[in-house]
Scaffold this motif. Structure first.
Motif, PDB file in Angstrom:
ATOM      1  N   GLY A  17       6.571  15.200  -4.596  1.00 43.70           N
ATOM      2  CA  GLY A  17       6.834  16.482  -3.936  1.00 43.70           C
ATOM      3  C   GLY A  17       6.248  17.687  -4.636  1.00 43.70           C
ATOM      4  N   MET A  18       5.984  17.588  -5.949  1.00 42.51           N
ATOM      5  CA  MET A  18       5.428  18.718  -6.694  1.00 42.51           C
ATOM      6  C   MET A  18       3.906  18.656  -6.798  1.00 42.51           C
ATOM      7  N   SER A  19       3.298  17.602  -6.240  1.00 39.84           N
ATOM      8  CA  SER A  19       1.845  17.439  -6.314  1.00 39.84           C
ATOM      9  C   SER A  19       1.217  17.730  -4.957  1.00 39.84           C
ATOM     10  N   SER A  20       0.212  18.610  -4.945  1.00 41.55           N
ATOM     11  CA  SER A  20      -0.449  18.965  -3.679  1.00 41.55           C
ATOM     12  C   SER A  20      -1.431  17.895  -3.229  1.00 41.55           C
ATOM     13  N   SER A  21      -1.774  16.972  -4.123  1.00 43.30           N
ATOM     14  CA  SER A  21      -2.739  15.929  -3.767  1.00 43.30           C
ATOM     15  C   SER A  21      -2.160  14.540  -3.989  1.00 43.30           C
ATOM     16  N   GLY A  22      -0.844  14.402  -3.888  1.00 49.20           N
ATOM     17  CA  GLY A  22      -0.205  13.123  -4.136  1.00 49.20           C
ATOM     18  C   GLY A  22      -0.476  12.101  -3.053  1.00 49.20           C
ATOM     19  N   LYS A  23      -0.523  10.853  -3.476  1.00 46.99           N
ATOM     20  CA  LYS A  23      -0.797   9.768  -2.531  1.00 46.99           C
ATOM     21  C   LYS A  23       0.082   8.573  -2.888  1.00 46.99           C
ATOM     22  N   ILE A  24       0.801   8.035  -1.897  1.00 47.06           N
ATOM     23  CA  ILE A  24       1.637   6.856  -2.115  1.00 47.06           C
ATOM     24  C   ILE A  24       1.066   5.689  -1.340  1.00 47.06           C
ATOM     25  N   PHE A  25       0.896   4.569  -2.035  1.00 45.89           N
ATOM     26  CA  PHE A  25       0.367   3.347  -1.430  1.00 45.89           C
ATOM     27  C   PHE A  25       1.538   2.404  -1.172  1.00 45.89           C
ATOM     28  N   CYS A  26       1.853   2.195   0.086  1.00 51.41           N
ATOM     29  CA  CYS A  26       2.927   1.281   0.482  1.00 51.41           C
ATOM     30  C   CYS A  26       2.314  -0.085   0.776  1.00 51.41           C
ATOM     31  N   LEU A  27       2.718  -1.078   0.015  1.00 51.14           N
ATOM     32  CA  LEU A  27       2.122  -2.416   0.164  1.00 51.14           C
ATOM     33  C   LEU A  27       2.811  -3.190   1.279  1.00 51.14           C
ATOM     34  N   TYR A  28       2.958  -2.519   2.421  1.00 47.34           N
ATOM     35  CA  TYR A  28       3.524  -3.130   3.623  1.00 47.34           C
ATOM     36  C   TYR A  28       3.054  -2.302   4.825  1.00 47.34           C
ATOM     37  N   PRO A  29       2.978  -2.905   6.027  1.00 41.75           N
ATOM     38  CA  PRO A  29       2.537  -2.168   7.216  1.00 41.75           C
ATOM     39  C   PRO A  29       3.576  -1.130   7.637  1.00 41.75           C
ATOM     40  N   GLU A  30       3.153  -0.141   8.387  1.00 46.80           N
ATOM     41  CA  GLU A  30       4.068   0.915   8.831  1.00 46.80           C
ATOM     42  C   GLU A  30       5.160   0.361   9.735  1.00 46.80           C
ATOM     43  N   GLU A  31       4.831  -0.622  10.575  1.00 47.24           N
ATOM     44  CA  GLU A  31       5.841  -1.192  11.469  1.00 47.24           C
ATOM     45  C   GLU A  31       6.903  -1.980  10.701  1.00 47.24           C
ATOM     46  N   PHE A  32       6.563  -2.404   9.475  1.00 45.61           N
ATOM     47  CA  PHE A  32       7.535  -3.096   8.621  1.00 45.61           C
ATOM     48  C   PHE A  32       8.736  -2.186   8.338  1.00 45.61           C
ATOM     49  N   THR A  33       8.478  -0.882   8.223  1.00 44.66           N
ATOM     50  CA  THR A  33       9.553   0.086   7.968  1.00 44.66           C
ATOM     51  C   THR A  33      10.570   0.078   9.095  1.00 44.66           C
ATOM     52  N   CYS A  34      10.098   0.044  10.334  1.00 52.51           N
ATOM     53  CA  CYS A  34      11.000   0.109  11.496  1.00 52.51           C
ATOM     54  C   CYS A  34      11.680  -1.227  11.765  1.00 52.51           C
TER      55      CYS A  34
END
Length: 735
Positions: free
Chosen positions: A390-407
């Motif tokens: 949240g404090m980084s303007s260029s932060g990037k998170i790599f989620c090692l799962y598909p987006e539909e996996f979240t739902c």
């Protein structure tokens, strides 16, 4: 409370965590125009103003006036904020200002944390920001370590330590403001505090309660406490989220591969990796260190930093000299589990790697054991991982799962720990609070009835309850120890059997979970509990004989593949237990380890507390069947009996968990004769039918043939009263 000097671990911890990049501070020369610090009366240093500018950039800072006004006019205030918005460091300081404004007439400030490492780190950071000394105006107290004085106005502590303080001071009169942080973690201690503080607030209208939580818990807290102010704090930036195309077959290896790809891309700043369990933290730390020599030195150095949520481990110091280390870029890689986001302190994090799964323990009261399950993290947990940036303007998170996996696969929230944990210690605490009139607990989430019944049953077996279900004299003394009730009972029994000195060593060693990876030199034929005593005694001897004390002991531990930080912590724990024994006037025997009588007495003491942890080798090949249920387990590879030619038939074990390879840990041999001599008769009668129970019944009949003859003439109810000699808990004498 005494002021303790900072341990080598804390110095190492603060050095590696310092994000100032070695900038030297200038101390202002005292003069009439300089502003004085109201907390110690001294002029502010230049560092105070430098840190003040950084504090004013935090998202929570703009809510300062709103918070202080809410605190002035309301007894309870909820602050709902994203991770890394500054609420854990700034709000306690504002509460200290509030207490100062009313001249501390209602008390000082205490702020709870889930992890002891976080409590120490925040105390160090906040003391720096307030321009005061750690251990004086700002301090901390965590299990087996205190850095506070009577003049400390802001204390950080773990939630279980504040819970224990309630046993001696139910109204917590020493505090004017109580801050419960990380309430969304839903630990057993935090849930108990939330419930008990309801009654305390009614008794003390002047007391203020501040609740710091993640956004997903704020509505639940408002429903629980009623109409109270809610302050919302949001992150400055939203991280870029990159999902994988498919579910990874091996998330652990995928995370490490991605880590090295980021490093080779020449993009700078630090990296956080969320792994499934603490075992993977150690494994990843080792693999990164091994791969270091194969990396391009022009890319800089990778520094893996293990962050264990459940234990405090030494952060290794870099071995190169300071001048050489400054010549090349150094990237920190923070390795933790899904529950470790509150352990992350570094500002320069730009990349986060999230494996999306976690391995957690769920307690099964029917078999009195933890089941280790692997499952997807919750949606709320995944969101908190994104907020790290949240404090980084260029932060990037790599989620090692598909987006539909979240739902499809992730639940909104995981159950509270009070619904999935062993509750024996909590029930003992609540029984102790019942003496002070605070026994009723209106929990946010009700514990499972089966777990509560099992906890009450275990306390009854341990003689902690009287015939009316209240705490017995044994139970009151057991509650004085910050240990599992079974371990506390073994310590009490050791006073009768005159082996308290050895039992205190065992208690300290099993509490710190010393892994015996190189046990042969210290192995004791009686079992792992006795091997632990050998290890501790050898460590003490090495410490005494060491010339350069710290590093010599470190080398000794490395030679035998032992954790020096864990052994030093065991030393501290043992000293604290000795102080408790002295305070409640329990006798401590003279050391006599090694004699035949002493070995027998230690086994008797262990059996007095752990008679529910007995297993029998049913086929002679190391397949141990639990006496209380049908589960089969094998010896843990760290056991001194593992791969030995002769393994014992009957064993007492400290821990059993159900996983892919069921194992029992910290195992010692016992005899059936000793078991039937010490086990409570009503516990034995409640055991399920089995071949092991039949064998034990034969032992009983052989030991007391007169009782066997009487059994034929009596009813089943009478049998239960005739089967055994008087149990240990009725013979123990408390001094």
């Amino acid at each position: 409370m005494e002021v303790l000097s900072l341990s080598p671990e804390i110095h190492c911890f603060s050095e590696l965590l310092d994000c100032s990049d070695g900038d030297e501070e200038e101390i202002l020369v005292c003069g009439e125009d300089f502003e004085l610090n109201p907390f110690d009366g001294l002029p502010y240093s230049s560092r105070y103003y430098k840190l003040l500018k950084e504090r004013e950039e935090l998202p929570v800072w703009k809510e300062k006036q709103t918070f202080l006004e809410s605190l002035l006019h309301n007894q309870i205030v909820i602050v709902s904020g994203d991770a890394k918005t500054g609420k854990s460091s700034q709000i306690p300081q504002w509460c200290a200002e509030y207490c100062l404004s009313v001249r501390y007439q209602h008390g000082v400030v205490v702020c709870t944390q889930v992890h002891k490492q976080t409590a120490v780190r925040l105390a160090l950071r906040v003391a720096d920001e307030m321009d005061v000394n750690v251990g004086h105006e700002v301090g901390y107290f965590i299990p087996f370590e205190s850095c506070c004085t009577t003049e400390t106005i802001l204390r950080y502590c773990t939630d279980d330590m504040l819970q224990r303080e309630m046993m001696s001071t139910p109204l917590l009169n020493y505090y004017g403001v109580i801050i419960l942080d990380d309430v969304h973690e839903r630990t057993v201690a935090t849930d108990a505090l939330l419930a008990l503080l309801k009654d305390v607030l009614l008794s003390r209208p002047e007391l203020r309660l501040v609740i710091l939580t993640a956004p997903h818990m704020s509505s639940k807290m408002q429903q629980y406490y009623g109409s109270i102010p809610l302050i919302r704090v949001e992150s400055k930036h939203q991280a870029e989220v990159v999902y994988s195309c498919s579910i990874q077959k091996d998330p652990f290896l995928s995370a490490l591969r991605l880590l090295f790809e980021i490093h080779h891309s020449k993009e700078k700043e630090d990296i956080v990796v969320f792994l499934a369990c603490e075992q993977e933290i150690g494994k990843a730390h080792q693999m990164i260190r091994q791969e270091q020599s194969n990396l391009n030195p022009d890319l800089g150095e990778l520094i893996p930093v293990p962050l264990y949520p459940t234990k405090q481990d030494l952060i290794p110091k870099p071995h190169q000299d300071k001048q050489k280390s400054c010549e090349k870029y150094r990237r920190k890689v923070l390795l933790t589990t899904s529950f470790g986001e509150s352990l992350i302190w570094i500002k320069n994090v730009t990349f986060v790697i999230d494996v999306g799964v976690e391995r957690r323990k769920v307690y099964n009261p029917r078999i009195r054991a933890d089941s280790v399950i692997t499952q997807p993290i919750s949606k709320s947990r995944a969101e908190m991982h994104k907020q790290i940036l949240g404090m980084s303007s260029s932060g990037k998170i790599f989620c090692l799962y598909p987006e539909e996996f979240t739902c499809k696969e992730m639940k909104p929230h995981l159950p509270a720990k009070i619904q999935e944990s062993k509750l024996t210690s909590m029930v003992l605490f609540l029984k102790r609070m019942d003496i002070a009139g605070f026994g009723h607990c209106d929990f946010i989430s009700r514990p499972a009835p089966e777990s509560l019944m099992q906890a009450l049953e275990d306390l009854d077996y341990l003689a902690a309850l009287d015939n009316d279900g209240n705490l017995s004299e044994f139970g009151i003394i057991m509650s004085e120890f910050p240990l599992d009730p079974q371990l506390s009972k073994s310590i009490l029994a050791s006073c009768e059997f005159e082996c308290a000195d050895e039992m205190l060593t065992i208690a300290a060693m099993v509490t710190e979970e010393i892994a015996l990876t190189c046990w042969r030199k210290f192995s004791h034929p009686a079992g792992d509990h006795f091997t632990l005593i050998n290890v501790f005694n050898a460590f003490k001897e090495a410490s005494t004989n060491s010339t350069s004390q710290y590093y010599s002991t470190e080398k000794w531990c490395r030679d035998y593949f032992l954790s020096s930080s864990a052994l030093r912590m065991a030393e501290i724990i043992r000293a604290e237990l000795v102080e408790i024994m002295k305070r409640i006037e329990l006798p401590i025997s003279e050391p006599d380890f090694g004699s035949k009588e002493n070995i027998l007495n230690i086994k008797k003491s262990l059996l007095s507390g752990y008679f529910m942890h007995i297993a029998r080798d049913v086929d002679g090949s190391g397949n141990y069947l639990m006496l209380t249920h049908r589960q089969v387990a094998q010896l843990h590879p760290f056991s001194s009996y593992y791969n030995s030619r002769k393994i014992p038939e009957w064993v007492l074990f400290h821990e059993f968990s159900i996983s892919e390879d069921n194992s029992i840990r910290v195992v010692s041999e016992i005899s059936p004769d000793l078991f039937v001599e010490l086990v409570p008769q009503y516990y034995f009668s409640n055991l399920p039918p089995s071949e092991s129970k039949d064998i034990l019944q034969e032992v009983i009949n052989h030991l007391s043939p007169a009782s066997a003859m009487k059994e034929e003439q009596k009813t089943d109810d009478d049998k239960e009263n005739e089967q055994f000699p008087t149990p240990t808990e009725q013979r123990c004498i408390i001094q």
